[in-house]
Scaffold this motif. Sequence first.
Motif, mmCIF file in Angstrom:
data_model
loop_
_atom_site.group_PDB
_atom_site.id
_atom_site.type_symbol
_atom_site.label_atom_id
_atom_site.label_comp_id
_atom_site.label_asym_id
_atom_site.label_seq_id
_atom_site.Cartn_x
_atom_site.Cartn_y
_atom_site.Cartn_z
ATOM 1 N N LEU A 150 -16.769 24.339 -13.582
ATOM 2 C CA LEU A 150 -17.612 24.587 -12.413
ATOM 3 C C LEU A 150 -17.331 23.525 -11.347
ATOM 4 O O LEU A 150 -17.409 22.329 -11.624
ATOM 5 N N GLN A 151 -16.986 23.978 -10.126
ATOM 6 C CA GLN A 151 -16.823 23.046 -9.003
ATOM 7 C C GLN A 151 -18.176 22.913 -8.327
ATOM 8 O O GLN A 151 -18.730 23.900 -7.847
ATOM 9 N N GLN A 152 -18.681 21.686 -8.284
ATOM 10 C CA GLN A 152 -20.025 21.460 -7.754
ATOM 11 C C GLN A 152 -19.912 20.567 -6.514
ATOM 12 O O GLN A 152 -19.532 19.405 -6.628
ATOM 13 N N THR A 153 -20.214 21.129 -5.342
ATOM 14 C CA THR A 153 -20.056 20.367 -4.104
ATOM 15 C C THR A 153 -21.417 19.958 -3.578
ATOM 16 O O THR A 153 -22.348 20.766 -3.543
ATOM 17 N N ARG A 154 -21.537 18.695 -3.187
ATOM 18 C CA ARG A 154 -22.805 18.163 -2.688
ATOM 19 C C ARG A 154 -22.536 17.018 -1.699
ATOM 20 O O ARG A 154 -21.472 16.398 -1.744
ATOM 21 N N PRO A 155 -23.499 16.752 -0.805
ATOM 22 C CA PRO A 155 -23.298 15.623 0.110
ATOM 23 C C PRO A 155 -23.292 14.310 -0.667
ATOM 24 O O PRO A 155 -24.017 14.169 -1.650
ATOM 25 N N ALA A 156 -22.449 13.375 -0.233
ATOM 26 C CA ALA A 156 -22.407 12.059 -0.885
ATOM 27 C C ALA A 156 -22.345 10.971 0.180
ATOM 28 O O ALA A 156 -22.097 11.266 1.352
ATOM 29 N N PHE A 157 -22.567 9.753 -0.211
ATOM 30 C CA PHE A 157 -22.571 8.608 0.702
ATOM 31 C C PHE A 157 -23.435 8.880 1.925
ATOM 32 O O PHE A 157 -22.963 8.885 3.054
ATOM 33 N N GLY A 158 -24.693 9.166 1.673
ATOM 34 C CA GLY A 158 -25.652 9.379 2.753
ATOM 35 C C GLY A 158 -25.337 10.603 3.587
ATOM 36 O O GLY A 158 -25.725 10.684 4.748
ATOM 37 N N GLY A 159 -24.614 11.568 3.003
ATOM 38 C CA GLY A 159 -24.328 12.811 3.709
ATOM 39 C C GLY A 159 -23.087 12.718 4.583
ATOM 40 O O GLY A 159 -22.751 13.654 5.298
ATOM 41 N N ASN A 160 -22.359 11.586 4.527
ATOM 42 C CA ASN A 160 -21.193 11.435 5.405
ATOM 43 C C ASN A 160 -19.958 12.157 4.881
ATOM 44 O O ASN A 160 -19.044 12.443 5.644
ATOM 45 N N ILE A 161 -19.897 12.429 3.571
ATOM 46 C CA ILE A 161 -18.795 13.240 3.041
ATOM 47 C C ILE A 161 -19.375 14.289 2.089
ATOM 48 O O ILE A 161 -20.498 14.148 1.606
ATOM 49 N N MET A 162 -18.603 15.343 1.832
ATOM 50 C CA MET A 162 -18.978 16.319 0.822
ATOM 51 C C MET A 162 -18.088 16.048 -0.398
ATOM 52 O O MET A 162 -16.864 16.022 -0.275
ATOM 53 N N ALA A 163 -18.704 15.824 -1.545
ATOM 54 C CA ALA A 163 -17.940 15.535 -2.766
ATOM 55 C C ALA A 163 -17.924 16.765 -3.653
ATOM 56 O O ALA A 163 -18.941 17.432 -3.813
ATOM 57 N N THR A 164 -16.745 17.100 -4.202
ATOM 58 C CA THR A 164 -16.662 18.198 -5.173
ATOM 59 C C THR A 164 -16.474 17.591 -6.560
ATOM 60 O O THR A 164 -15.542 16.828 -6.789
#
Length: 345
Positions: A150-164
Motif C-alpha cells: 500500500l502506498q500511503q501519501t501524507r503531508p510531512a515536515f509541517g505540510g511542506n512536502i508530501m511523503a509516500t
Amino acid sequence: DYAKTNAAKSAPVAGGDVWSGVWIIVEYNHGRIAPVSWELLGEGRKLADVIGCELCAVITGYQVDHVIREAFAYGAEKVYVIDDPVLENFRTEPYAEAITGLVRKYQPEIILMGATAIGRDVFPAVATRLRTGLTADCTVLGIDPETKLLQQTRPAFGGNIMATILCRSRRPQMSTVRPRVMAMPARVEGRSGEIVREQQSMTEDEIRTKVLEFIPGDAKSIFLDKAEIIVAVGLGIASQKNLPLVEELADSLGATLACTRGVVEAGWMSHDHQVGQTGVTVRPKVYIAIGISGAIQHLVGMETSDYIIAVNNDPEAGIFRVANYGILGDLFQVVPLLTAEFKKR
Ligand code: FAD
C-alpha cells in the motif's frame, strides 16, 4: 526503498500465513455514521481491484443492523460485525480489542479508517496491539506496482512536502485517511453480501473507562465538512470585533463560517471551525477566503473546493495561486459590497 528491499521477506507464505483483503472500519457513534467510512469503501474498492482481493467493512457498536445495510449499499462484499452494549459509547479499550480480535482471526492485508477524532484515537491502539505500522492522516492511497504494498501519501515536515510511505509488514498495513479527500461512491440500494458476526471479548467490568454522560458537540461545526458554501476568515480581519462583517456575508449566502489556525490561535473562533492540516478538510462548491494568506497547511484542507474566491490586499498572497477568482483589495471595503450584492438576490 527500504520497504521494497524488505517486501519479499515479509510477503505472506503461499497457502499458509496468508493476509488478504481490504478492510474499512466503519465509524458509528450515537446514531451518526462518519461519511468518511463510505468514502473509504469507494477507495477500498479500487485498491481491492488492483490487488485482486475482497473488500470488507467492519462495524463495531451497539444496535448496528441499519449500518450493515448501508455498508453493503456503499460497496462492501462482506461485513464483520460486533454488536454489543459495551460498545454503545466509544471507548478506546473495548473498540481496540474488538478490532484487534477480528484482525487476528481473519488476517486482512490492509485496514483503513477515517482520520477523525475516533480513528486517530483507536487506530494507534490497534496497531500497537498488532505490532504493525500505521500511517496517519493520509491524503492519497495507491498500490505499488512492484511489491503490491500500500502506498500511503501524507503531508510531512509541517505540510511542506508530501511523503509516500510503504509499510514493510503486510500484517496488516494500516492507515487513517483524511475525511473529504476521497470521492463518495454511489449508493446502490438493496445490495447485500455475507455477514460475519463475532462476540465482544471484554465485559463491562474489565473496561477501565466509564462513560457518565454523553454531551453532543456544537451541531454547526459537525456540518462544516458537509457545507456547500463556506466563508472562511483569516487574520486579515484584524480583530474579533470585526467578525460580524464576515458573519453577515455568510448569512447573505446561507454559508457556513470557517477560519484559519491563525484565527483559532488568536482565540477569536473555536478549533471546530478551523480548516487545514490540523483542522477539517472541506470540499464545498464555493469557498470564499477573506484575509487568508494561503499557507500550505491551510491549502491542504480546502484546495479541492470546486470554486475558490479570495479577497486579499497582497498581490503576492499564496491563496491567489489556488483561487478561481481573486479580488485584490481591502476586505473592509470589499466584503460589505459583496454582502450588499448577495442580499439583492
Ligand atoms: P496570515 O498568514 O497572517 O495572513 C493574513 C492575510 O490577510 C495576509 O495574506 C494579508 O495580506 C491579508 N490581509 C491583511 N489585512 C487585510 C485587509 N485589510 N484586506 C484584505 N486582506 C488583508 N493553518 C491553518 O489555517 N490550518 C491548519 O490546519 C494549520 N495547521 C498547521 C499545522 C502546522 C504543523 C503548522 C506549522 C502550521 C499550521 N497552520 C495551519 C498555520 C499556517 O502555517 C498559517 O500560519 C496560517 O494558516 C495563517 O493564517 P492566516 O492566513 O489567517 O494569517
